[in-house]
Design an enzyme around this catalytic site. Structure first.
Site, PDB file in Angstrom:
ATOM      1  N   ILE A 188      14.149 -13.301   5.759  1.00 46.25           N
ATOM      2  CA  ILE A 188      14.676 -14.082   4.420  1.00 46.25           C
ATOM      3  C   ILE A 188      13.893 -13.707   3.262  1.00 46.25           C
ATOM      4  O   ILE A 188      14.608 -13.608   2.209  1.00 46.25           O
ATOM      5  CB  ILE A 188      14.836 -15.684   4.804  1.00 46.25           C
ATOM      6  CG1 ILE A 188      15.510 -15.989   6.048  1.00 46.25           C
ATOM      7  CG2 ILE A 188      15.055 -16.301   3.777  1.00 46.25           C
ATOM      8  CD1 ILE A 188      15.484 -17.465   6.454  1.00 46.25           C
ATOM      9  N   ARG A 205       1.633 -10.525   7.239  1.00 48.20           N
ATOM     10  CA  ARG A 205       0.556 -10.014   8.194  1.00 48.20           C
ATOM     11  C   ARG A 205       0.352  -8.484   7.895  1.00 48.20           C
ATOM     12  O   ARG A 205      -0.693  -8.071   8.173  1.00 48.20           O
ATOM     13  CB  ARG A 205       0.893 -10.653   9.484  1.00 48.20           C
ATOM     14  CG  ARG A 205       0.395 -11.673   9.845  1.00 48.20           C
ATOM     15  CD  ARG A 205       0.646 -12.109  11.256  1.00 48.20           C
ATOM     16  NE  ARG A 205       1.981 -12.010  11.637  1.00 48.20           N
ATOM     17  CZ  ARG A 205       2.697 -13.093  12.295  1.00 48.20           C
ATOM     18  NH1 ARG A 205       2.357 -14.016  12.615  1.00 48.20           N
ATOM     19  NH2 ARG A 205       4.209 -12.808  12.293  1.00 48.20           N
ATOM     20  N   HIS A 231      18.084 -29.880   2.266  1.00 48.99           N
ATOM     21  CA  HIS A 231      17.976 -29.150   3.244  1.00 48.99           C
ATOM     22  C   HIS A 231      19.339 -28.275   3.627  1.00 48.99           C
ATOM     23  O   HIS A 231      19.829 -28.273   4.658  1.00 48.99           O
ATOM     24  CB  HIS A 231      17.494 -29.709   4.458  1.00 48.99           C
ATOM     25  CG  HIS A 231      16.837 -28.677   5.678  1.00 48.99           C
ATOM     26  ND1 HIS A 231      15.723 -28.929   6.415  1.00 48.99           N
ATOM     27  CD2 HIS A 231      17.273 -27.196   5.788  1.00 48.99           C
ATOM     28  CE1 HIS A 231      15.411 -28.015   7.234  1.00 48.99           C
ATOM     29  NE2 HIS A 231      16.333 -26.938   6.885  1.00 48.99           N
ATOM     30  N   ILE A 232      19.972 -27.773   2.520  1.00 55.18           N
ATOM     31  CA  ILE A 232      21.242 -27.024   2.711  1.00 55.18           C
ATOM     32  C   ILE A 232      21.071 -25.362   2.619  1.00 55.18           C
ATOM     33  O   ILE A 232      22.188 -24.825   2.233  1.00 55.18           O
ATOM     34  CB  ILE A 232      22.327 -27.473   1.780  1.00 55.18           C
ATOM     35  CG1 ILE A 232      21.614 -27.333   0.255  1.00 55.18           C
ATOM     36  CG2 ILE A 232      22.788 -29.057   2.028  1.00 55.18           C
ATOM     37  CD1 ILE A 232      22.769 -27.529  -0.801  1.00 55.18           C
TER      38      ILE A 232
HETATM   39  C1  8YV Z   1      18.947 -25.311   9.883  1.00 50.56           C
HETATM   40  C2  8YV Z   1      17.027 -24.465   9.293  1.00 50.56           C
HETATM   41  O1  8YV Z   1      19.350 -24.718  10.817  1.00 50.56           O
HETATM   42  O2  8YV Z   1      17.531 -22.611  10.403  1.00 50.56           O
HETATM   43  C3  8YV Z   1      16.744 -23.315  10.053  1.00 50.56           C
HETATM   44  O3  8YV Z   1      15.344 -23.322  10.440  1.00 50.56           O
HETATM   45  O4  8YV Z   1      16.150 -25.322   8.879  1.00 50.56           O
HETATM   46  C4  8YV Z   1      18.247 -24.826   8.784  1.00 50.56           C
HETATM   47  O5  8YV Z   1      19.156 -23.741   8.502  1.00 50.56           O
HETATM   48  C5  8YV Z   1      20.039 -26.521   9.569  1.00 50.56           C
HETATM   49  O6  8YV Z   1      19.669 -27.974   9.541  1.00 50.56           O
HETATM   50  C6  8YV Z   1      21.402 -26.523  10.607  1.00 50.56           C
HETATM   51  O7  8YV Z   1      21.010 -26.961  11.599  1.00 50.56           O
END
Ligand code: 8YV
Length: 323
Positions: free
Chosen positions: A160, A181, A288-289
């Site tokens: 990411i 790292r 958290h989107i």
């Molecule tokens: C979740 C996330 O997947 O992938 C992750 O670690 O935090 C999010 O993308 C999301 O809450 C869907 O479950």
């Protein structure tokens, strides 16, 4: 003969992922309106072969013991698995499937959006427009800082972080810093310079947190590091709330010690409405989107189902966490 059972802890999982499971399992979807409570999960988990969950479900020894010996696999719809107690999983021989890669670009897109909307005060400006604050506009009204010619630091340069770095390249920034790292050739090629976390927080105009939450990274952004940031620095977090000492961040934001924060993740989630963060103009909050596009969430859900089915078939999971 009855089929093995799977518990899905949330509603609205894309149908294609549920149908895959239904071919092989009895599928129990939580009765709660949207997401099962801990109490409901503990009530439903006994006798299940698998649990289809997400980061809001704590997978710990209590849950595993309550499930009993039938539980063979946890399928989390996430790339992060800090909500899973790996020691307990190992102790009871349970496998863990997760969903890396498919969400990389979507989360990186969210990060860029959050970065721009925080530094350019989109939500504050939008609020002003909707509430009559757009009156006699002065030259400096609603001005933010541009990303061009700035130093951007990415804490944690996995898939990411690397995708964020690639996208930032087109913004003509003056310097890209990152922590990792090991040196990342792809990020080096973009002109990225590997530095320590302390160097990064001191030198960056924009700081992006994109690292997994572990015992080692908890509070990686602590009071001391916040104190080292530039007074106009904008901090963006798309990892986990626990990466930042949130009380220290709130204190710094209140006193305008840093420029602002854009948070897709926080502590706790959902954030209580009386959190001081909610009222702050220099903070942009998203619920958290990061991975929330229909395509990505569908792909993630399908992978969770395939991970679970692989355990039933005793074959390799598409994505298994090795621990
Ligand atoms: C979740 C996330 O997947 O992938 C992750 O670690 O935090 C999010 O993308 C999301 O809450 C869907 O479950």
């Amino acid at each position: 003969m009855s089929k093995p059972q799977v518990l899905i802890t949330m509603k609205h999982v894309p149908e294609i992922a549920i149908s895959l499971l239904r071919e092989r399992f009895d599928v129990k979807i939580c009765d709660s309106l949207i997401h099962a409570s801990r109490t409901e999960i503990l009530k439903e988990i006994p006798g299940k072969f698998a649990i289809f969950c997400n980061p809001s479900d704590k997978i710990d020894e209590e849950l595993i013991k309550t499930a009993g010996p039938s539980l063979k696999v946890v399928g989390t719809m996430s790339v992060g698995y800090d909500h899973v107690d790996l020691t307990a999983m190992k102790k009871y021989g349970i496998r863990l499937g997760y969903t890396p890669d498919v969400l990389t670009e979507t989360v990186a897109e969210t990060t860029i959006g959050l970065l721009i909307s925080t530094t350019r005060r989109f939500f504050e400006a939008n609020h002003a427009l909707k509430t009559g604050g757009w009156k006699n506009v002065t030259p400096t009204w609603m001005c933010g800082r541009g990303i061009r010619n700035s130093v951007v630091g990415i804490v944690g340069c996995g898939n990411i972080g690397t995708s964020i770095a690639k996208k930032l390249k087109t913004f003509e920034i003056s310097q890209l810093l990152y922590t990792s790292r090991t040196e990342k050739p792809a990020v080096k090629e973009l002109g990225g310079k590997m530095v320590t976390v302390d160097e990064l927080v001191e030198q960056s105009d924009f700081i992006i947190i994109s690292i997994a939450l572990t015992e080692d990274t908890k509070f990686i952004i602590n009071k001391e590091r916040i104190a080292k940031m530039k007074s106009h620095a904008v901090l963006v977090n798309i990892g986990r709330g626990g990466l930042i000492d949130q009380d220290a961040l709130i204190e710094a934001l209140k006193k305008n010690k840093i420029g602002g924060a854009g948070l897709d993740v926080m502590t706790p989630e959902p954030l209580p409405l009386d959190s001081p963060l909610i009222k702050m103009n220099n903070v942009v909050l998203l619920p958290h989107i990061g991975s929330a596009t229909i395509e990505t969430r569908t792909e993630m859900a399908v992978i969770v189902s395939k991970n679970i089915i692989a355990v039933l078939d005793n074959t390799a999971m598409p994505n298994e966490v090795q621990f």
